[in-house]
Design a protein around this motif. Structure first.
Motif, short mmCIF file in Angstrom:
data_model
loop_
_atom_site.label_atom_id
_atom_site.label_comp_id
_atom_site.label_asym_id
_atom_site.label_seq_id
_atom_site.Cartn_x
_atom_site.Cartn_y
_atom_site.Cartn_z
N ASP A 29 -3.14 3.69 -6.20
CA ASP A 29 -2.84 2.87 -5.03
C ASP A 29 -1.54 2.12 -5.28
O ASP A 29 -1.40 1.43 -6.30
CB ASP A 29 -3.99 1.89 -4.78
CG ASP A 29 -3.84 1.17 -3.45
OD1 ASP A 29 -2.78 0.53 -3.22
OD2 ASP A 29 -4.77 1.24 -2.63
N TYR A 30 -0.60 2.28 -4.39
CA TYR A 30 0.72 1.67 -4.56
C TYR A 30 0.65 0.16 -4.74
O TYR A 30 1.49 -0.43 -5.41
CB TYR A 30 1.65 2.02 -3.39
CG TYR A 30 1.05 1.72 -2.04
CD1 TYR A 30 1.19 0.47 -1.46
CD2 TYR A 30 0.31 2.68 -1.35
CE1 TYR A 30 0.62 0.18 -0.23
CE2 TYR A 30 -0.25 2.40 -0.12
CZ TYR A 30 -0.10 1.15 0.43
OH TYR A 30 -0.66 0.87 1.65
N GLN A 31 -0.35 -0.49 -4.18
CA GLN A 31 -0.46 -1.95 -4.30
C GLN A 31 -0.91 -2.38 -5.69
O GLN A 31 -0.78 -3.53 -6.05
CB GLN A 31 -1.39 -2.51 -3.24
CG GLN A 31 -0.80 -2.37 -1.85
CD GLN A 31 -1.56 -3.15 -0.80
OE1 GLN A 31 -2.62 -3.70 -1.05
NE2 GLN A 31 -1.01 -3.21 0.40
N VAL A 33 0.35 -0.94 -8.53
CA VAL A 33 1.40 -0.61 -9.50
C VAL A 33 2.25 -1.85 -9.77
O VAL A 33 2.84 -2.42 -8.84
CB VAL A 33 2.31 0.53 -8.97
CG1 VAL A 33 3.45 0.81 -9.93
CG2 VAL A 33 1.48 1.78 -8.72
N ILE A 41 12.09 1.76 -6.55
CA ILE A 41 10.82 2.34 -6.15
C ILE A 41 11.07 3.58 -5.30
O ILE A 41 11.83 3.52 -4.34
CB ILE A 41 10.00 1.32 -5.33
CG1 ILE A 41 9.85 0.00 -6.09
CG2 ILE A 41 8.64 1.91 -4.95
CD1 ILE A 41 9.39 -1.16 -5.20
N CYS A 43 8.72 6.39 -3.22
CA CYS A 43 7.37 6.71 -2.76
C CYS A 43 7.38 8.03 -1.99
O CYS A 43 8.12 8.16 -1.01
CB CYS A 43 6.83 5.60 -1.86
SG CYS A 43 6.74 4.00 -2.65
N ILE A 45 4.88 9.50 0.03
CA ILE A 45 3.59 9.24 0.66
C ILE A 45 3.10 10.48 1.42
O ILE A 45 3.89 11.37 1.74
CB ILE A 45 3.68 8.03 1.62
CG1 ILE A 45 4.65 8.32 2.77
CG2 ILE A 45 4.07 6.78 0.85
CD1 ILE A 45 4.67 7.24 3.85
N PHE A 65 0.73 0.76 4.38
CA PHE A 65 1.87 1.08 3.51
C PHE A 65 3.17 0.51 4.08
O PHE A 65 3.97 -0.07 3.35
CB PHE A 65 2.01 2.59 3.31
CG PHE A 65 3.25 2.94 2.55
CD1 PHE A 65 3.30 2.81 1.18
CD2 PHE A 65 4.39 3.35 3.22
CE1 PHE A 65 4.45 3.09 0.47
CE2 PHE A 65 5.56 3.63 2.53
CZ PHE A 65 5.58 3.50 1.15
N GLN A 72 8.73 -5.47 -0.10
CA GLN A 72 9.28 -5.24 -1.42
C GLN A 72 10.68 -5.85 -1.55
O GLN A 72 11.48 -5.78 -0.63
CB GLN A 72 9.33 -3.74 -1.74
CG GLN A 72 7.97 -3.10 -1.78
CD GLN A 72 6.98 -3.90 -2.61
OE1 GLN A 72 7.17 -4.11 -3.80
NE2 GLN A 72 5.91 -4.36 -1.97
#
Length: 133
Positions: A29-31, A33, A41, A43, A45, A65, A72
């Motif tokens: 889960d990206y949250q 990391v 970063i 991504c 997705i 997302f 960010q």
């Protein structure tokens, strides 16, 4: 550097060479990391509107997302076919034949790299303006 990719005017300044030795790869889960200071970063997705993802990718919450990406502070690059234009800007795109299609192997798709509009290039405390505008 981006062979086959069409990069719109004046965006290559944000695409710096990166040593693969310094990359950290995560499939979680990206949250969850941790993102250290001075990170970049990237991504990849699940693409919205496609059905080629199994397992958890099938239930990916794109809106969740998008909100995370907009918050960010480190540079973030996102690979997708499409994202909300009011919040994200295309900085590179590449058209190709989709050979992964279960029904149409001649389907043309355009892969894109996006950045949040909150991270558009800033120069001398003002947003960059394309000289052609």
């Amino acid at each position: 550097m981006l062979s086959g990719w069409r990069v719109p005017n004046a965006t290559t300044e944000c695409l710096l060479p990166i040593s693969l030795d310094t990359l950290t790869w995560s499939a979680t889960d990206y949250q969850d990391v941790p993102i250290p200071e001075n990170s970049v970063i990237y991504c990849d997705i699940p693409y919205k509107g496609t059905n080629r993802y199994a397992g958890k990718g099938r239930d990916f919450d794109h809106d969740r997302f998008y909100q995370w990406a907009l918050r960010q502070t480190q540079p973030i690059f996102i690979s997708s076919y499409d994202m909300p234009k009011e919040d994200f800007k295309v900085i590179a795109e590449y058209s190709r034949t989709d050979t992964l299609s279960a029904t149409n192997n001649s389907l043309r798709v355009t892969e894109r790299i996006f950045i949040p509009r909150t991270q558009e290039y800033v120069k001398d405390n003002r947003k960059y303006k394309n000289e052609n505008e």
